[in-house]
Design an enzyme around this catalytic site. Structure first.
Site, short mmCIF file in Angstrom:
data_model
loop_
_atom_site.label_atom_id
_atom_site.label_comp_id
_atom_site.label_asym_id
_atom_site.label_seq_id
_atom_site.Cartn_x
_atom_site.Cartn_y
_atom_site.Cartn_z
N LYS A 148 9.40 20.21 45.19
CA LYS A 148 9.81 19.76 46.53
C LYS A 148 10.97 20.54 47.13
O LYS A 148 11.00 20.75 48.33
CB LYS A 148 10.11 18.27 46.53
CG LYS A 148 11.38 17.90 45.80
CD LYS A 148 11.60 16.39 45.80
CE LYS A 148 12.87 16.05 45.08
NZ LYS A 148 12.80 14.79 44.34
N ARG A 178 17.26 2.90 42.93
CA ARG A 178 16.38 3.56 43.88
C ARG A 178 15.04 2.88 43.70
O ARG A 178 14.98 1.65 43.73
CB ARG A 178 16.36 5.09 43.68
CG ARG A 178 16.02 5.81 45.01
CD ARG A 178 16.04 7.31 44.92
NE ARG A 178 14.82 7.83 44.29
CZ ARG A 178 14.50 9.12 44.24
NH1 ARG A 178 15.32 10.03 44.77
NH2 ARG A 178 13.40 9.53 43.67
C1 LIG Z 1 12.98 15.02 43.04
C2 LIG Z 1 12.45 14.18 41.99
C3 LIG Z 1 12.44 14.65 40.66
C4 LIG Z 1 13.03 15.97 40.26
O1 LIG Z 1 14.43 15.87 40.22
P1 LIG Z 1 15.37 17.11 39.79
O2 LIG Z 1 16.73 16.53 39.72
O3 LIG Z 1 15.21 18.12 40.88
O4 LIG Z 1 14.87 17.59 38.48
C5 LIG Z 1 11.90 13.82 39.70
N1 LIG Z 1 11.39 12.59 40.00
C6 LIG Z 1 11.38 12.12 41.26
C7 LIG Z 1 10.82 10.77 41.52
C8 LIG Z 1 11.91 12.89 42.30
O5 LIG Z 1 11.91 12.40 43.53
#
Ligand SMILES: *Cc1c(COP(=O)(O)O)cnc(C)c1O
Length: 356
Positions: free
Chosen positions: A36, A131
């Protein structure tokens, strides 16, 4: 070339992915590669797959669509909880998704039945970060309900930590997730294949050998891209920290006082700035502003350059100690922090330059 640009070094991303896949697989964890922060750049996704990630994940349907259309055959997961109104697109584009609302999962089930597809669900458990996720008490009851839905395969449980509440992953809270998965197996008779133990903030536990038994997966984005875990932002041993570099052009260099002259009110963003008097300093302005990206966390690559701050269109630097000295027309490069990377990758004003 028109500046600002962001250079994306695919071979460094591949190297970082390999290091992390090796680290995780040494204790039996699979890696879901999270795209992302690059807005699902297909070259980045391909590099992750070539370096051994098992699955790809992104938070947005538009990004998953991009990955599908670029012909990547890997399983794709939607990270952000699906919107019930988009259930059909979710089932159509994603192999599976992270979920916490039974009504949405029912909508996914109807969509899956209609499209004659199967959709995998990872049920998210909130272990205290506040969250997404259901509270631990509700897990078994919800899992039972999911187990009866046509077109839905309950693949496992997951959690997300260190995102909103800043709660750290520990052997205790991840162990709770793994034992909830076992309770679900007993209650439903299903075999859960995935216990997804968080994001890049879980890497410290991996390095310390403290990931509890039963956790099977991590979802890694930032650590692959920027080479750091995310509890203390310590470098992953052997990883590149500069797979992404932002470069902007210098449009002014002048000697000026380090404290504003005149009565000080609010700045362009409503803050009252504070300054330390360091006498006359050499200052430079780069044509890079908040309209292009978020300016926080920029780490200058030229020795002695200091970031003072920025406004909509200008990045202000102290270049008194710069080595070599900075002149108008120079291009200065910076390693972005996560927020800056996210903004730069989605900004129409920042040219993306892919290096292989
Ligand atoms: C963005 C995201 C991740 C990845 O997180 P990083 O800190 O970039 O490794 C994992 N799980 C969810 C649900 C996310 O939204």
């Amino acid at each position: 070339m028109k500046y600002p640009i962001i250079e994306i070094d695919i071979s460094k991303i591949k190297h970082n992915t390999r290091r992390l896949v090796k680290l995780c697989s040494s204790i039996g964890l699979e890696v879901m590669g999270v795209t992302k922060v690059t807005a699902a750049l297909p070259a980045v996704a391909r590099a992750m797959l070539e370096a051994g990630v098992a699955k790809l994940a992104d938070s947005r349907l538009a990004n998953l669509k991009k990955l599908r259309e670029s012909g990547l055959g890997a399983p794709l997961y939607l990270l952000r909880l699906p919107a019930a109104s988009q259930a059909e697109e979710v089932v159509d584009l994603a192999t599976g998704s992270l979920n916490s609302e039974i009504d949405t999962i029912k909508a996914l089930s109807r969509a899956a039945t209609k499209l004659e597809k199967n959709h995998r669900v990872i049920l998210m458990v909130d272990l205290g970060d506040l969250r997404e996720g259901i509270w631990a008490d509700d897990v078994v009851r919800t899992a039972r309900e999911i187990a009866g839905l046509p077109g839905i395969e309950l693949e496992g449980l997951g959690t997300n930590l260190t995102c909103f509440g800043g709660v750290c992953p520990t052997p205790d809270n991840l162990g709770r997730l793994a034992s909830l998965a076992r309770e679900v197996e007993t209650a439903t008779g299903l075999k859960l294949t995935t216990v997804s133990g968080g994001n890049s903030s879980s890497l410290k536990l991996v390095q310390e050998g403290r990931i509890p038994e039963g956790v099977t997966q991590l979802r890694l984005g930032e650590s692959i891209m920027l080479g750091r875990e995310t509890i203390a932002r310590e470098p992953v041993p052997g990883a590149y920290l500069d797979a992404f570099v932002i470069t902007a052009e210098v449009i002014e260099v002048k000697d000026k006082p380090s404290v504003p002259v005149g009565e000080v009110g609010q700045d362009a963003f409503g803050n009252v700035p504070a300054f330390v008097d360091r006498g006359i300093r050499r200052r430079a302005i780069c044509a890079l502003g908040r309209q292009d990206a978020v300016l926080d966390g920029l780490e200058p690559l030229r020795t002695g350059v200091e970031v003072l701050g920025g406004s909509s269109d200008h990045l202000l630097l102290d270049v008194t100690e710069a080595d070599p000295p900075v002149f108008v027309g120079d291009r200065l490069s910076f390693v972005p922090g996560y927020g800056c990377l996210l903004a730069a990758m989605t900004s129409p004003y920042v040219e993306k330059v892919i290096k292989y």
